[in-house]
Design a protein around this motif. Structure first.
Motif, PDB file in Angstrom:
ATOM      1  N   ILE A  76      29.552   2.266 -40.742  1.00 34.06           N
ATOM      2  CA  ILE A  76      28.244   1.616 -40.888  1.00 34.06           C
ATOM      3  C   ILE A  76      27.274   2.284 -39.921  1.00 34.06           C
ATOM      4  CG2 ILE A  76      26.981  -0.541 -40.610  1.00 34.06           C
ATOM      5  CD1 ILE A  76      29.575  -1.998 -41.360  1.00 34.06           C
ATOM      6  N   ASP A  77      26.282   2.988 -40.480  1.00 33.87           N
ATOM      7  CA  ASP A  77      25.378   3.750 -39.621  1.00 33.87           C
ATOM      8  C   ASP A  77      23.963   3.186 -39.582  1.00 33.87           C
ATOM      9  OD1 ASP A  77      24.624   4.393 -42.165  1.00 33.87           O
ATOM     10  OD2 ASP A  77      24.821   6.569 -41.943  1.00 33.87           O
ATOM     11  N   TRP A  78      23.745   2.001 -40.187  1.00 33.42           N
ATOM     12  CA  TRP A  78      22.431   1.376 -40.051  1.00 33.42           C
ATOM     13  C   TRP A  78      22.420   0.470 -38.820  1.00 33.42           C
ATOM     14  CZ3 TRP A  78      25.396   0.896 -44.556  1.00 33.42           C
ATOM     15  CH2 TRP A  78      26.119  -0.295 -44.690  1.00 33.42           C
ATOM     16  N   VAL A  79      21.227   0.095 -38.408  1.00 37.31           N
ATOM     17  CA  VAL A  79      21.050  -0.703 -37.185  1.00 37.31           C
ATOM     18  C   VAL A  79      21.746  -2.051 -37.331  1.00 37.31           C
ATOM     19  CG1 VAL A  79      19.372  -1.866 -35.708  1.00 37.31           C
ATOM     20  CG2 VAL A  79      18.862   0.404 -36.635  1.00 37.31           C
ATOM     21  N   SER A 118      14.885   6.266 -48.252  1.00 39.03           N
ATOM     22  CA  SER A 118      14.685   6.776 -46.893  1.00 39.03           C
ATOM     23  C   SER A 118      14.410   5.617 -45.948  1.00 39.03           C
ATOM     24  CB  SER A 118      13.508   7.752 -46.870  1.00 39.03           C
ATOM     25  OG  SER A 118      12.285   7.055 -47.073  1.00 39.03           O
ATOM     26  N   ASP A 119      14.499   5.921 -44.666  1.00 47.66           N
ATOM     27  CA  ASP A 119      14.252   4.894 -43.663  1.00 47.66           C
ATOM     28  C   ASP A 119      12.805   4.410 -43.696  1.00 47.66           C
ATOM     29  OD1 ASP A 119      15.526   3.419 -41.472  1.00 47.66           O
ATOM     30  OD2 ASP A 119      14.073   4.421 -40.201  1.00 47.66           O
ATOM     31  N   LYS A 120      11.891   5.251 -44.200  1.00 46.35           N
ATOM     32  CA  LYS A 120      10.487   4.857 -44.308  1.00 46.35           C
ATOM     33  C   LYS A 120      10.252   3.915 -45.490  1.00 46.35           C
ATOM     34  CE  LYS A 120       8.608   8.988 -42.099  1.00 46.35           C
ATOM     35  NZ  LYS A 120       7.706  10.166 -42.253  1.00 46.35           N
ATOM     36  N   GLU A 121      11.174   3.940 -46.458  1.00 47.98           N
ATOM     37  CA  GLU A 121      11.040   3.061 -47.623  1.00 47.98           C
ATOM     38  C   GLU A 121      11.785   1.748 -47.425  1.00 47.98           C
ATOM     39  OE1 GLU A 121      10.896   6.064 -51.389  1.00 47.98           O
ATOM     40  OE2 GLU A 121      12.753   6.059 -50.199  1.00 47.98           O
ATOM     41  N   LEU A 122      12.971   1.831 -46.852  1.00 47.01           N
ATOM     42  CA  LEU A 122      13.816   0.649 -46.689  1.00 47.01           C
ATOM     43  C   LEU A 122      14.577   0.747 -45.375  1.00 47.01           C
ATOM     44  CD1 LEU A 122      15.098  -1.977 -47.828  1.00 47.01           C
ATOM     45  CD2 LEU A 122      16.888  -0.516 -48.833  1.00 47.01           C
ATOM     46  N   LYS A 123      14.359  -0.234 -44.534  1.00 49.42           N
ATOM     47  CA  LYS A 123      15.072  -0.331 -43.259  1.00 49.42           C
ATOM     48  C   LYS A 123      16.182  -1.363 -43.420  1.00 49.42           C
ATOM     49  CE  LYS A 123      15.308   0.312 -38.659  1.00 49.42           C
ATOM     50  NZ  LYS A 123      15.498   1.617 -38.010  1.00 49.42           N
ATOM     51  N   ILE A 124      17.424  -0.946 -43.252  1.00 48.11           N
ATOM     52  CA  ILE A 124      18.562  -1.863 -43.365  1.00 48.11           C
ATOM     53  C   ILE A 124      18.976  -2.303 -41.969  1.00 48.11           C
ATOM     54  CG2 ILE A 124      20.955  -2.120 -44.104  1.00 48.11           C
ATOM     55  CD1 ILE A 124      20.388  -0.131 -46.321  1.00 48.11           C
ATOM     56  N   ILE A 125      19.095  -3.604 -41.805  1.00 44.66           N
ATOM     57  CA  ILE A 125      19.463  -4.185 -40.509  1.00 44.66           C
ATOM     58  C   ILE A 125      20.614  -5.161 -40.705  1.00 44.66           C
ATOM     59  CG2 ILE A 125      18.712  -5.627 -38.579  1.00 44.66           C
ATOM     60  CD1 ILE A 125      15.891  -4.586 -38.983  1.00 44.66           C
ATOM     61  N   GLY A 126      21.717  -4.904 -40.040  1.00 48.18           N
ATOM     62  CA  GLY A 126      22.825  -5.854 -40.048  1.00 48.18           C
ATOM     63  C   GLY A 126      22.660  -6.847 -38.917  1.00 48.18           C
ATOM     64  N   ARG A 173       8.762  -5.232 -36.225  1.00 43.52           N
ATOM     65  CA  ARG A 173       9.373  -4.035 -36.803  1.00 43.52           C
ATOM     66  C   ARG A 173       9.037  -3.869 -38.285  1.00 43.52           C
ATOM     67  NH1 ARG A 173      13.536  -1.940 -33.481  1.00 43.52           N
ATOM     68  NH2 ARG A 173      12.932  -2.432 -31.349  1.00 43.52           N
ATOM     69  N   ILE A 174       8.297  -4.789 -38.893  1.00 46.21           N
ATOM     70  CA  ILE A 174       8.035  -4.732 -40.333  1.00 46.21           C
ATOM     71  C   ILE A 174       6.885  -3.776 -40.615  1.00 46.21           C
ATOM     72  CG2 ILE A 174       7.374  -6.034 -42.388  1.00 46.21           C
ATOM     73  CD1 ILE A 174       8.718  -8.463 -41.199  1.00 46.21           C
ATOM     74  N   SER A 175       7.230  -2.561 -41.042  1.00 43.07           N
ATOM     75  CA  SER A 175       6.234  -1.597 -41.502  1.00 43.07           C
ATOM     76  C   SER A 175       6.621  -1.072 -42.873  1.00 43.07           C
ATOM     77  CB  SER A 175       6.127  -0.435 -40.508  1.00 43.07           C
ATOM     78  OG  SER A 175       7.381   0.188 -40.352  1.00 43.07           O
ATOM     79  N   ASN A 176       7.791  -1.472 -43.340  1.00 42.68           N
ATOM     80  CA  ASN A 176       8.273  -1.103 -44.660  1.00 42.68           C
ATOM     81  C   ASN A 176       9.166  -2.244 -45.149  1.00 42.68           C
ATOM     82  OD1 ASN A 176      10.498  -0.817 -42.952  1.00 42.68           O
ATOM     83  ND2 ASN A 176      10.348   1.410 -42.909  1.00 42.68           N
ATOM     84  N   PHE A 177       9.876  -2.049 -46.233  1.00 40.68           N
ATOM     85  CA  PHE A 177      10.826  -3.066 -46.677  1.00 40.68           C
ATOM     86  C   PHE A 177      12.001  -3.130 -45.704  1.00 40.68           C
ATOM     87  CE2 PHE A 177       8.506  -2.769 -50.585  1.00 40.68           C
ATOM     88  CZ  PHE A 177       8.705  -3.986 -51.218  1.00 40.68           C
ATOM     89  N   PRO A 199      29.937  -1.365 -49.463  1.00 43.98           N
ATOM     90  CA  PRO A 199      29.647  -0.229 -50.352  1.00 43.98           C
ATOM     91  C   PRO A 199      28.327  -0.371 -51.114  1.00 43.98           C
ATOM     92  CG  PRO A 199      31.943  -0.866 -50.538  1.00 43.98           C
ATOM     93  CD  PRO A 199      31.274  -1.927 -49.720  1.00 43.98           C
ATOM     94  N   GLU A 200      27.949  -1.599 -51.493  1.00 42.78           N
ATOM     95  CA  GLU A 200      26.675  -1.806 -52.188  1.00 42.78           C
ATOM     96  C   GLU A 200      25.498  -1.496 -51.267  1.00 42.78           C
ATOM     97  OE1 GLU A 200      27.291  -5.908 -53.328  1.00 42.78           O
ATOM     98  OE2 GLU A 200      27.675  -5.307 -55.393  1.00 42.78           O
ATOM     99  N   ILE A 201      25.616  -1.926 -50.018  1.00 37.63           N
ATOM    100  CA  ILE A 201      24.545  -1.651 -49.063  1.00 37.63           C
ATOM    101  C   ILE A 201      24.462  -0.157 -48.777  1.00 37.63           C
ATOM    102  CG2 ILE A 201      23.704  -2.135 -46.728  1.00 37.63           C
ATOM    103  CD1 ILE A 201      25.040  -4.857 -46.913  1.00 37.63           C
ATOM    104  N   LYS A 202      25.613   0.514 -48.754  1.00 36.95           N
ATOM    105  CA  LYS A 202      25.610   1.960 -48.550  1.00 36.95           C
ATOM    106  C   LYS A 202      24.880   2.684 -49.679  1.00 36.95           C
ATOM    107  CE  LYS A 202      29.654   2.627 -45.598  1.00 36.95           C
ATOM    108  NZ  LYS A 202      30.961   3.292 -45.443  1.00 36.95           N
ATOM    109  N   ILE A 203      25.010   2.179 -50.909  1.00 39.78           N
ATOM    110  CA  ILE A 203      24.296   2.780 -52.042  1.00 39.78           C
ATOM    111  C   ILE A 203      22.795   2.737 -51.788  1.00 39.78           C
ATOM    112  CG2 ILE A 203      23.715   2.454 -54.482  1.00 39.78           C
ATOM    113  CD1 ILE A 203      26.611   1.522 -54.920  1.00 39.78           C
TER     114      ILE A 203
END
Length: 386
Positions: A331-334, A304-312, A272-276, A294-298
């Motif tokens: 929490i709306d990230w994967v 954008s999702d193309k720049e940074l993918k957040i995964i919990g 899945r690594i195509s961006n940060f 809240p920090e992760i939400k910032i």
């Protein structure tokens, strides 16, 4: 001892001896409640790998459950108005009758006419463990005194940390001596997993040589009937990780990680690594993890999702609690479910929260364990690579 404000009372509790049953892939049992408010009752089921909150909305006073099983003796815990009772299920026809009686301010919470269960915390019927507790009490009281007087600050003082570690090893030594003489009792296995491991993590910490010793002990003392269950295999995985010196480090490449989403689908993270990617190792019960949301939400709003993918990556044992927490905190990230914390343990993660930033090449460029995130460093790292 009753006058002490015990700091870690759970560590002082010893377990009763259940009757032997044969392990099954699933188990059926019935819960009947009497004279109590169902809305105030929490029922948890522990299948050896996952702790699950049971649904009581489908009935009034009688409930039947069929649940997965990854252990020889699954556990059911009742929590009612700060009163807790736990039981081993001894076979596929267990019946638990739970009752409460309120006399003024005093609440009596008990079970009555149960079938095929054994109380987990039963120090009355097991003479051997009662004697073990007596031997351990002097060291336990010393630990209690330190923690009552110093609290969490005790872990910031080198001399007190050493004293706590020495006392914990003395307490564990007495338990290991007893278990070696009684390896076939499930109580011995459960005490090792539930009490000795927790005590070691709390007071001995990351001493890999000590974990190598108890890994060797685990492999040589306990019979295969315990070690070969999913519960036993998970425990060995944790011991192997803790006995090694492997830790995630900045500038290292991320090892191969296989995760499962909340529906059980398996993915290979490196694919899945195509961006940060920002990995957030957390759990719904972890207050510092929740404070970090809240920090992760910032970051989630800034990139954008193309720049940074957040995964919990949640190490929750209770999947329902995880899903409820995702909804509660918006929490709306994967998010992926690291069932039992096995993957986290293999990566050297022994406490949470842990936040890992991975660049497009799969290299770890930022790693933070606990505390406030350095948002400026994360931003500049991502921006510099555009």
């Amino acid at each position: 001892m009753s006058q002490l404000n015990l700091y870690f009372i759970a560590i002082f509790i010893f377990l009763g001896f259940p009757r032997v049953v044969v392990g099954q892939d699933s188990i059926k049992f019935q819960v009947n409640i009497h004279n109590l408010n169902k809305e105030d009752l929490v029922v948890q089921y522990d299948d050896g790998l996952v702790l699950k909150k049971l649904d009581l909305s489908q009935g009034d006073s009688s409930f039947s459950f069929t649940e997965p099983n990854n252990t020889l003796y699954p556990r059911v815990t009742f929590i009612y108005k700060e009163n807790t009772k736990s039981y081993f299920l001894n076979n596929d026809k267990a019946v638990l009758n739970i009752q409460a009686v309120q006399n003024g301010k005093e609440l009596t919470f008990y079970t009555l006419s149960n079938h095929n269960i054994s109380m987990v915390y039963d120090t009355v019927s097991h003479l051997g463990y009662r004697n073990l507790r007596r031997k351990q009490i002097p060291d336990l009281l010393k630990i209690n005194e330190i923690m009552v007087n110093k609290g969490p600050d005790a872990f910031n003082n080198d001399s007190l940390k050493y004293e706590l570690s020495t006392l914990a090893k003395s307490i564990n030594k007495k338990a290991l001596d007893y278990i070696r003489s009684n390896p076939n009792e499930f109580l011995s296995f459960y005490y090792f997993k539930d009490q000795l491991m927790s005590f070691t993590e709390m007071f001995i910490g990351t001493d890999s040589s000590y974990y190598r010793m108890i890994l060797d002990y685990y492999s040589s003392v306990f019979p295969q009937k315990y070690r070969n269950t999913p519960e036993g295999e998970k425990l060995k995985t944790i011991l192997v990780q803790k006995s090694s010196s492997f830790q995630l480090k900045e500038n290292d490449e991320l090892p191969d990680v296989i995760l499962r989403d909340l529906e059980g689908e398996q993915i290979v993270l490196k694919n899945r690594i195509s961006n940060f990617i920002l990995l957030d190792f957390w759990a719904s019960w972890c207050a510092p993890c929740i404070n970090q949301i809240p920090e992760i939400k910032i970051l989630n709003n800034e990139f954008s999702d193309k720049e940074l993918k957040i995964i919990g990556i949640s190490i929750d044992r209770d999947l329902i609690a995880l899903k409820e927490s995702l909804k509660k905190h918006n929490i709306d990230w994967v998010n992926y479910h690291d069932k039992g914390g096995v993957i986290s343990a293999q990566l050297g993660i022994t406490s949470i929260p842990v936040t890992v930033l991975i660049n497009r090449s799969g290299k770890i460029v930022y790693l933070k364990q606990g505390g406030q995130l350095d948002l400026d460093k994360i931003r500049s790292t991502i921006i510099a690579d555009k």
